[in-house]
Design a protein around this motif. Structure first.
Motif, mmCIF file in Angstrom:
data_model
loop_
_atom_site.group_PDB
_atom_site.id
_atom_site.type_symbol
_atom_site.label_atom_id
_atom_site.label_comp_id
_atom_site.label_asym_id
_atom_site.label_seq_id
_atom_site.Cartn_x
_atom_site.Cartn_y
_atom_site.Cartn_z
ATOM 1 N N GLU A 43 0.832 -1.203 0.000
ATOM 2 C CA GLU A 43 0.000 0.000 0.000
ATOM 3 C C GLU A 43 0.871 1.259 0.000
ATOM 4 O O GLU A 43 0.509 2.281 -0.582
ATOM 5 C CB GLU A 43 -0.931 0.004 1.216
ATOM 6 N N THR A 44 2.031 1.189 0.654
ATOM 7 C CA THR A 44 2.963 2.319 0.658
ATOM 8 C C THR A 44 3.429 2.627 -0.753
ATOM 9 O O THR A 44 3.456 3.792 -1.178
ATOM 10 C CB THR A 44 4.188 2.005 1.537
ATOM 11 N N VAL A 45 3.797 1.593 -1.483
ATOM 12 C CA VAL A 45 4.300 1.786 -2.845
ATOM 13 C C VAL A 45 3.215 2.360 -3.744
ATOM 14 O O VAL A 45 3.457 3.285 -4.526
ATOM 15 C CB VAL A 45 4.832 0.452 -3.400
ATOM 16 N N LYS A 46 2.018 1.829 -3.643
ATOM 17 C CA LYS A 46 0.886 2.340 -4.428
ATOM 18 C C LYS A 46 0.645 3.817 -4.122
ATOM 19 O O LYS A 46 0.491 4.642 -5.035
ATOM 20 C CB LYS A 46 -0.367 1.525 -4.115
ATOM 21 N N PHE A 47 0.652 4.170 -2.831
ATOM 22 C CA PHE A 47 0.440 5.563 -2.435
ATOM 23 C C PHE A 47 1.511 6.472 -3.021
ATOM 24 O O PHE A 47 1.211 7.575 -3.512
ATOM 25 C CB PHE A 47 0.438 5.675 -0.909
ATOM 26 N N ASN A 48 2.765 6.055 -2.975
ATOM 27 C CA ASN A 48 3.849 6.903 -3.454
ATOM 28 C C ASN A 48 3.737 7.173 -4.942
ATOM 29 O O ASN A 48 3.920 8.314 -5.389
ATOM 30 C CB ASN A 48 5.192 6.259 -3.119
ATOM 31 N N TRP A 49 3.433 6.146 -5.751
ATOM 32 C CA TRP A 49 3.305 6.392 -7.187
ATOM 33 C C TRP A 49 2.083 7.258 -7.493
ATOM 34 O O TRP A 49 2.121 8.135 -8.359
ATOM 35 C CB TRP A 49 3.243 5.079 -7.958
ATOM 36 N N GLU A 50 0.997 7.013 -6.773
ATOM 37 C CA GLU A 50 -0.198 7.826 -7.013
ATOM 38 C C GLU A 50 0.019 9.275 -6.573
ATOM 39 O O GLU A 50 -0.484 10.203 -7.205
ATOM 40 C CB GLU A 50 -1.391 7.206 -6.285
ATOM 41 N N ARG A 51 0.775 9.462 -5.517
ATOM 42 C CA ARG A 51 1.050 10.823 -5.039
ATOM 43 C C ARG A 51 1.884 11.603 -6.049
ATOM 44 O O ARG A 51 1.570 12.743 -6.400
ATOM 45 C CB ARG A 51 1.782 10.762 -3.698
ATOM 46 N N ILE A 52 2.959 10.986 -6.536
ATOM 47 C CA ILE A 52 3.890 11.730 -7.386
ATOM 48 C C ILE A 52 3.324 11.970 -8.779
ATOM 49 O O ILE A 52 3.719 12.921 -9.461
ATOM 50 C CB ILE A 52 5.246 10.984 -7.445
ATOM 51 N N THR A 53 2.372 11.141 -9.229
ATOM 52 C CA THR A 53 1.774 11.325 -10.559
ATOM 53 C C THR A 53 0.481 12.129 -10.513
ATOM 54 O O THR A 53 -0.074 12.449 -11.572
ATOM 55 C CB THR A 53 1.495 9.961 -11.223
ATOM 56 N N ASN A 54 0.006 12.470 -9.336
ATOM 57 C CA ASN A 54 -1.221 13.247 -9.185
ATOM 58 C C ASN A 54 -0.965 14.693 -9.624
ATOM 59 O O ASN A 54 -0.147 15.386 -9.015
ATOM 60 C CB ASN A 54 -1.678 13.211 -7.724
ATOM 61 N N PRO A 55 -1.649 15.184 -10.650
ATOM 62 C CA PRO A 55 -1.409 16.560 -11.102
ATOM 63 C C PRO A 55 -1.609 17.591 -9.992
ATOM 64 O O PRO A 55 -0.924 18.622 -9.966
ATOM 65 C CB PRO A 55 -2.423 16.742 -12.234
ATOM 66 N N GLU A 56 -2.534 17.327 -9.079
ATOM 67 C CA GLU A 56 -2.793 18.284 -8.009
ATOM 68 C C GLU A 56 -1.643 18.379 -7.014
ATOM 69 O O GLU A 56 -1.506 19.389 -6.320
ATOM 70 C CB GLU A 56 -4.091 17.905 -7.279
ATOM 71 N N GLN A 57 -0.820 17.327 -6.942
ATOM 72 C CA GLN A 57 0.340 17.356 -6.054
ATOM 73 C C GLN A 57 1.398 18.335 -6.558
ATOM 74 O O GLN A 57 2.165 18.887 -5.784
ATOM 75 C CB GLN A 57 0.956 15.952 -5.936
ATOM 76 N N LYS A 58 1.439 18.519 -7.878
ATOM 77 C CA LYS A 58 2.387 19.421 -8.524
ATOM 78 C C LYS A 58 3.829 19.064 -8.197
ATOM 79 O O LYS A 58 4.676 19.933 -7.961
ATOM 80 C CB LYS A 58 2.091 20.882 -8.156
ATOM 81 N N SER A 59 4.119 17.788 -8.193
ATOM 82 C CA SER A 59 5.496 17.352 -7.957
ATOM 83 C C SER A 59 6.352 17.676 -9.173
ATOM 84 O O SER A 59 5.986 17.343 -10.300
ATOM 85 C CB SER A 59 5.554 15.844 -7.695
ATOM 86 N N PRO A 60 7.502 18.316 -8.980
ATOM 87 C CA PRO A 60 8.388 18.585 -10.108
ATOM 88 C C PRO A 60 8.995 17.321 -10.701
ATOM 89 O O PRO A 60 9.632 17.371 -11.748
ATOM 90 C CB PRO A 60 9.475 19.488 -9.511
ATOM 91 N N GLN A 61 8.787 16.175 -10.032
ATOM 92 C CA GLN A 61 9.289 14.898 -10.542
ATOM 93 C C GLN A 61 8.231 14.102 -11.305
ATOM 94 O O GLN A 61 8.480 12.970 -11.717
ATOM 95 C CB GLN A 61 9.811 14.049 -9.380
ATOM 96 N N ARG A 62 7.078 14.682 -11.506
ATOM 97 C CA ARG A 62 5.992 13.961 -12.148
ATOM 98 C C ARG A 62 6.395 13.426 -13.529
ATOM 99 O O ARG A 62 6.026 12.322 -13.924
ATOM 100 C CB ARG A 62 4.769 14.867 -12.269
ATOM 101 N N GLY A 63 7.193 14.220 -14.266
ATOM 102 C CA GLY A 63 7.613 13.796 -15.593
ATOM 103 C C GLY A 63 8.414 12.506 -15.591
ATOM 104 O O GLY A 63 8.426 11.771 -16.581
ATOM 105 N N ASN A 64 9.093 12.215 -14.467
ATOM 106 C CA ASN A 64 9.860 10.973 -14.365
ATOM 107 C C ASN A 64 8.965 9.740 -14.395
ATOM 108 O O ASN A 64 9.435 8.633 -14.677
ATOM 109 C CB ASN A 64 10.664 10.943 -13.057
ATOM 110 N N HIS A 65 7.692 9.917 -14.053
ATOM 111 C CA HIS A 65 6.792 8.779 -13.886
ATOM 112 C C HIS A 65 5.537 8.896 -14.755
ATOM 113 O O HIS A 65 4.532 8.244 -14.484
ATOM 114 C CB HIS A 65 6.397 8.663 -12.410
ATOM 115 N N GLU A 66 5.611 9.703 -15.819
ATOM 116 C CA GLU A 66 4.441 9.894 -16.680
ATOM 117 C C GLU A 66 4.021 8.616 -17.399
ATOM 118 O O GLU A 66 2.870 8.509 -17.823
ATOM 119 C CB GLU A 66 4.727 10.998 -17.700
ATOM 120 N N GLN A 67 4.931 7.668 -17.516
ATOM 121 C CA GLN A 67 4.582 6.427 -18.192
ATOM 122 C C GLN A 67 3.822 5.457 -17.285
ATOM 123 O O GLN A 67 3.376 4.403 -17.741
ATOM 124 C CB GLN A 67 5.843 5.734 -18.719
ATOM 125 N N ILE A 68 3.679 5.781 -16.006
ATOM 126 C CA ILE A 68 2.971 4.902 -15.076
ATOM 127 C C ILE A 68 1.467 5.099 -15.246
ATOM 128 O O ILE A 68 0.940 6.195 -15.050
ATOM 129 C CB ILE A 68 3.385 5.174 -13.613
#
Length: 545
Positions: A146-171
């Motif tokens: 569940e931790t891993v799922k949360f982390n990927w969903e957090r970083i790819t969530n547009p509302e989070q505005k993570s500057p690393q989102r582009g690293n995981h756009e293929q997820i």
């Protein structure tokens, strides 16, 4: 994980690709290329893991008389949330407090297990990851699927505005199979999936949901070898050894991130014994440090690539660099080889941004020759026979050795052809925000460490794809090439796509192309430690001399 287990993992991954081939899901060519591309999976997994100190897991380290290792950094961090930054200094700090699913073995340069014990593709767009069962966060919360799922969903969530989102756009999504197993779905076959595992730190879901992002940004809780203790802004960040760490324990009880903006002050503090490591040592100080008896200078060729960004899109404001002739003129005006020879400890020319250490680099792409007359002619053709004045934005905490001397030499060369660049130097945190927000133009100092992904995708997507917050250039054909290259497993196809991309980049010149860094560190004689080519300084591997 024992070497036997890593070999079993390698064979299992290869067997899965073979099964896809037999079922007709991929071609024979794709099968062979997939096995090669998964050098970060199959062959990589054969490396001894985890890539950390050789001390057996769970064994208490011998306590040295010196209990703190201190490293100097040129600027403080904007926050301590590993998903909410893109700074190299942040990556280094977070490697000490947090863990990644995979880590790179510095000897083989391949990715092997860490928080993940194994991974395998179960179809061309699905990866199954097994997790360690003995890991807890510093506050006692368990690390689970569940931790891993949360982390990927957090970083790819547009509302989070993570500057690393582009690293995981293929997820495309993550599903929990059981408490210690996840399946990660990608939008298409993703050739650098395993590479991305080495720089994606895991954060605790419960804490963030209960305390919020703002609280977590100042009170980081990870699973790593050090625990957060205290943050004195613009002074230091102190961490203490995690004695409940699942892996090898650091030899030093404390790791201290010390903020010292001035290089001369860093050297003085090093020679006085107040810090143990500093980065980006000026070449003219190497003999002084080596002869001091208190420290030694070590060199390492690294992935980081330096360049001067040019606002080809007019993103900040309309400017002369929107004309391709002006951009090429700027490249012909500067004597890059001379800067490397006289002002650097070494460097690898990057005529289209890509470092020769990265997959996809095309050696057939030749750099701009130093030709001031050609530069003047191009400026005249573009309507600037008398040249022009322009602002050159810089940081006060450059990662480039001898940065001031390099950029002053560049400034003089540009002025000879009529480009009169005036420096504006900014505090580092404000400068990085300024660039990512589109305010860095018309020209700005920059370098990029690829998030330590040894692949052309690690720089070209982040710096030049039009969707990236760091891009000051827009070209639909380049966007298409970069997307195709990150969506196929065929190694030769990827090389061909990146070759064409680099041809466009060389011709369009969205930057003044510089070089891949050869970095210098100074290390106290009281410490045994060496830097790695991935530019992630792992001080938890350090030992007393």
């Amino acid at each position: 994980m024992a070497e036997k287990d890593s070999l079993e993992l390698a064979w299992e991954v290869a067997d899965r690709w073979h099964w896809f081939y037999k079922k007709g899901l991929i071609s024979r060519r794709d099968f062979l290329k997939a096995v090669l591309v998964s050098g970060g999976v199959t062959a990589a997994a054969c490396a001894p893991q985890p890539a950390a100190p050789s001390q057996p897991a769970g064994e208490q380290p011998k306590q040295p008389a010196k209990d703190t290792i201190s490293a100097a950094f040129g600027s403080d961090l904007p926050n301590l949330d590993p998903h909410m930054h893109f700074l190299r200094f942040g990556i280094i700090f977070h490697y000490h407090v947090f863990d990644n699913l995979g880590v790179r073995d510095p000897k083989t340069m391949r990715i092997g297990p860490h928080l993940a014990t194994s991974w395998k593709p179960i179809d061309p767009t699905t990866w199954e990851i097994e997790l360690r069962r003995d890991v807890t966060f510093h506050n006692g919360d368990p690390f689970t699927a569940e931790t891993v799922k949360f982390n990927w969903e957090r970083i790819t969530n547009p509302e989070q505005k993570s500057p690393q989102r582009g690293n995981h756009e293929q997820i495309a999504g993550v599903e929990v199979v059981d408490r210690y197993k996840v399946r990660v779905h990608t939008k298409s076959p993703y050739p650098i999936f395993v590479e991305r595992l080495q720089n994606f730190q895991m954060v605790p879901e419960k804490v963030i949901r209960e305390k919020g992002d703002a609280w977590f940004a100042e009170h980081p809780i990870g699973t790593g070898p050090y625990k957060f203790v205290e943050w004195k802004r613009d002074q230091y960040i102190l961490t203490e050894r995690n004695d409940n760490y699942w892996g090898p324990k650091p030899a030093f009880r404390y790791f201290k991130y010390v903020v010292i903006p001035e290089v001369t002050t860093q050297i003085a503090e090093l020679l006085n014994g107040n810090i143990d490591v500093m980065r980006a040592v000026p070449t003219d100080q190497v003999n002084t440090i080596n002869n001091s008896g208190r420290a030694k200078v070590v060199s390492q060729r690294i992935l980081r690539t330096g360049f001067v960004g040019l606002d080809a899109r007019g993103r900040t404001a309309p400017n002369p660099f929107m004309d391709v002739r002006v951009r090429n003129a700027a490249n012909h005006a500067v004597n890059i080889d001379s800067y490397i020879k006289s002002l650097q400890p070494g460097g690898d020319r990057t005529p289209a941004l890509v470092n020769p250490m990265a997959f996809g680099y095309d050696p057939a792409i030749k750099p701009h020759e130093y030709d001031p007359d050609k530069a003047k002619a191009l400026l005249a053709q573009a309507g600037y026979p008398q040249g022009f004045e322009v602002t050159f934005n810089r940081t006060n905490a450059s990662l480039l050795p001898n940065a001031r001397q390099v950029y002053e030499a560049m400034q003089r060369d540009l002025e000879k052809v009529g480009i009169r660049a005036k420096f504006q130097v900014h505090e580092d945190r404000a400068f990085t925000d300024m660039v990512s927000q589109g305010k860095g133009g018309p020209m700005y100092e920059w370098s990029w460490g690829y998030y330590s992904v040894f692949d052309a995708d690690g720089i070209l997507w982040d710096m030049l794809h039009s969707s990236s917050p760091f891009s000051y250039y827009q070209n639909p054909e380049l966007d298409r090439l970069l997307l195709e290259a990150r969506s196929t497993l065929d190694e030769e196809t990827r090389k061909r796509l990146y070759s064409r991309a680099q041809q466009i980049i060389r011709e369009e010149a969205p930057a003044i192309f510089m070089w891949g860094f050869h970095q210098l560190w100074a290390v106290s004689t009281a410490v045994n430690w060496m830097p790695d080519p991935d530019e992630i300084d792992k001080f938890y591997t350090a030992k007393p001399a």
